[in-house]
Scaffold this active site. Structure first.
Site, mmCIF file in Angstrom:
data_model
loop_
_atom_site.group_PDB
_atom_site.id
_atom_site.type_symbol
_atom_site.label_atom_id
_atom_site.label_comp_id
_atom_site.label_asym_id
_atom_site.label_seq_id
_atom_site.Cartn_x
_atom_site.Cartn_y
_atom_site.Cartn_z
ATOM 1 N N LYS A 47 0.855 -1.113 -0.018
ATOM 2 C CA LYS A 47 0.139 0.156 -0.030
ATOM 3 C C LYS A 47 0.881 1.106 0.137
ATOM 4 C CE LYS A 47 -2.470 -2.539 3.406
ATOM 5 N NZ LYS A 47 -2.916 -2.385 4.776
ATOM 6 N N ASP A 107 14.489 -0.137 1.257
ATOM 7 C CA ASP A 107 15.083 -0.451 2.205
ATOM 8 C C ASP A 107 16.081 -1.543 2.168
ATOM 9 O OD1 ASP A 107 15.735 -0.883 5.119
ATOM 10 O OD2 ASP A 107 13.647 -0.979 5.704
ATOM 11 N N LYS A 135 16.987 4.142 1.413
ATOM 12 C CA LYS A 135 17.688 3.947 2.598
ATOM 13 C C LYS A 135 18.968 3.348 2.271
ATOM 14 C CE LYS A 135 14.225 3.820 6.373
ATOM 15 N NZ LYS A 135 13.789 3.275 7.343
ATOM 16 N N PHE A 156 13.723 5.289 11.635
ATOM 17 C CA PHE A 156 12.627 4.769 11.106
ATOM 18 C C PHE A 156 11.496 5.787 10.840
ATOM 19 C CE2 PHE A 156 9.464 1.490 13.480
ATOM 20 C CZ PHE A 156 8.440 1.592 12.457
ATOM 21 N N ASP A 163 4.569 3.674 6.984
ATOM 22 C CA ASP A 163 3.672 3.574 8.217
ATOM 23 C C ASP A 163 4.438 2.944 9.200
ATOM 24 O OD1 ASP A 163 3.891 0.768 7.104
ATOM 25 O OD2 ASP A 163 2.482 -0.028 8.409
ATOM 26 N N ARG A 169 0.451 6.713 7.410
ATOM 27 C CA ARG A 169 0.830 6.735 5.974
ATOM 28 C C ARG A 169 0.120 7.935 5.183
ATOM 29 N NH1 ARG A 169 1.985 1.466 4.105
ATOM 30 N NH2 ARG A 169 0.769 -0.235 5.276
HETATM 31 C C1 PRP Z 1 7.615 -1.377 1.997
HETATM 32 C C2 PRP Z 1 7.759 -0.393 0.914
HETATM 33 C C3 PRP Z 1 8.461 -1.146 -0.016
HETATM 34 C C4 PRP Z 1 9.353 -2.015 0.652
HETATM 35 C C5 PRP Z 1 10.707 -1.822 0.733
HETATM 36 O O1 PRP Z 1 6.303 -2.073 1.878
HETATM 37 O O2 PRP Z 1 6.438 0.147 0.123
HETATM 38 O O3 PRP Z 1 7.576 -1.921 -0.921
HETATM 39 O O4 PRP Z 1 8.690 -2.295 2.012
HETATM 40 O O5 PRP Z 1 11.427 -2.717 1.600
HETATM 41 P P1 PRP Z 1 12.669 -3.709 1.139
HETATM 42 O O6 PRP Z 1 13.643 -2.831 0.198
HETATM 43 O O7 PRP Z 1 13.407 -4.092 2.497
HETATM 44 O O8 PRP Z 1 12.116 -4.779 0.284
HETATM 45 P P2 PRP Z 1 5.796 -3.196 2.854
HETATM 46 O O9 PRP Z 1 6.140 -4.592 2.676
HETATM 47 O O10 PRP Z 1 6.185 -2.541 4.321
HETATM 48 O O11 PRP Z 1 4.291 -2.998 2.590
HETATM 49 P P3 PRP Z 1 3.368 -1.602 2.616
HETATM 50 O O12 PRP Z 1 3.543 -1.189 1.280
HETATM 51 O O13 PRP Z 1 1.911 -2.009 2.833
HETATM 52 O O14 PRP Z 1 3.756 -0.532 3.649
#
Ligand code: PRP
Length: 187
Positions: A47, A107, A135, A156, A163, A169
């Site tokens: 999302k 990330d 990041k 963070f 979120d 969000r």
């Molecule tokens: C978050 C973000 C990215 C992903 C990045 O999504 O939107 O898609 O994490 O992290 P990474 O580089 O460690 O793979 P999340 O899985 O938290 O779901 P969300 O989009 O619903 O917040």
């Protein structure tokens, strides 16, 4: 400001300005390689992508279509382990299409690494990545965005789609969470 937020890292004006610059750079790139009105396929992962996708679209004027996927997170506290899973796939074929992934944050990079491999198997004409935040110190795999708005540290962060416990969000800025307060926070 919410008591869990220590400070604002990037305000709305900074995000707007930088998104506009990046969108123009991306337009210039595609104008050179797409001679006609062929629509670029913008893909967002739900999302978190939603606010940045919205802002990006306001600033991007080339022909495009928007598509969304839902990728399982692999445990919110153990970001480095496990393998993402596709819970909602694209409904269109992407063979021979130009794909631009529009992400809120890189990330570990594991999501993007996995998704780029998945898209490659479907033989698109090109796959590019734009992310609002990178990041840079947290990557666990070798993945690079083609365009990014901001490099950030490993605080963070919340807001603009990011979120904690599904909250924040909707903040129009990027805030830093007070992780000490978060430990004992009653939602
Ligand atoms: C978050 C973000 C990215 C992903 C990045 O999504 O939107 O898609 O994490 O992290 P990474 O580089 O460690 O793979 P999340 O899985 O938290 O779901 P969300 O989009 O619903 O917040």
């Amino acid at each position: 400001m919410h008591p869990l937020i220590k400070n604002v890292l990037l305000n709305k004006e900074e995000i707007n300005k930088r998104t506009n610059q990046v969108a123009l750079e991306i337009e210039e790139y595609y104008k050179k390689i797409i001679p006609n009105e062929e629509p670029i396929v913008l893909v967002g992962f739900l999302k978190g992508c939603v606010p940045f996708m919205g802002k990006f679209l306001e600033n991007f004027s080339l022909s495009c279509q928007t598509e969304y996927m839902l990728i399982s997170s692999y445990g919110s506290n153990i970001k480095s382990s496990g393998k993402p899973e596709i819970l909602l796939d694209l409904k269109i074929p992407i063979e021979n299409r130009h794909i631009l992934i529009v992400e809120d944050v890189i990330d570990t990079g594991i999501t993007l690494d996995f998704m780029v491999d998945y898209f490659k198997m479907q033989k698109p004409k090109s796959i590019k990545i734009v992310t609002m935040l990178d990041k840079v110190n947290s990557h666990k795999v070798d993945i690079k965005a083609d365009w990014k708005c901001f490099d950030v540290g490993d605080d963070f962060l919340v807001g603009m789609g990011l979120d904690v416990n599904e909250r924040f969000r909707n903040l129009p800025y990027i805030g830093v969470i007070d992780t000490e307060k978060l430990k004992n926070w009653k939602w």
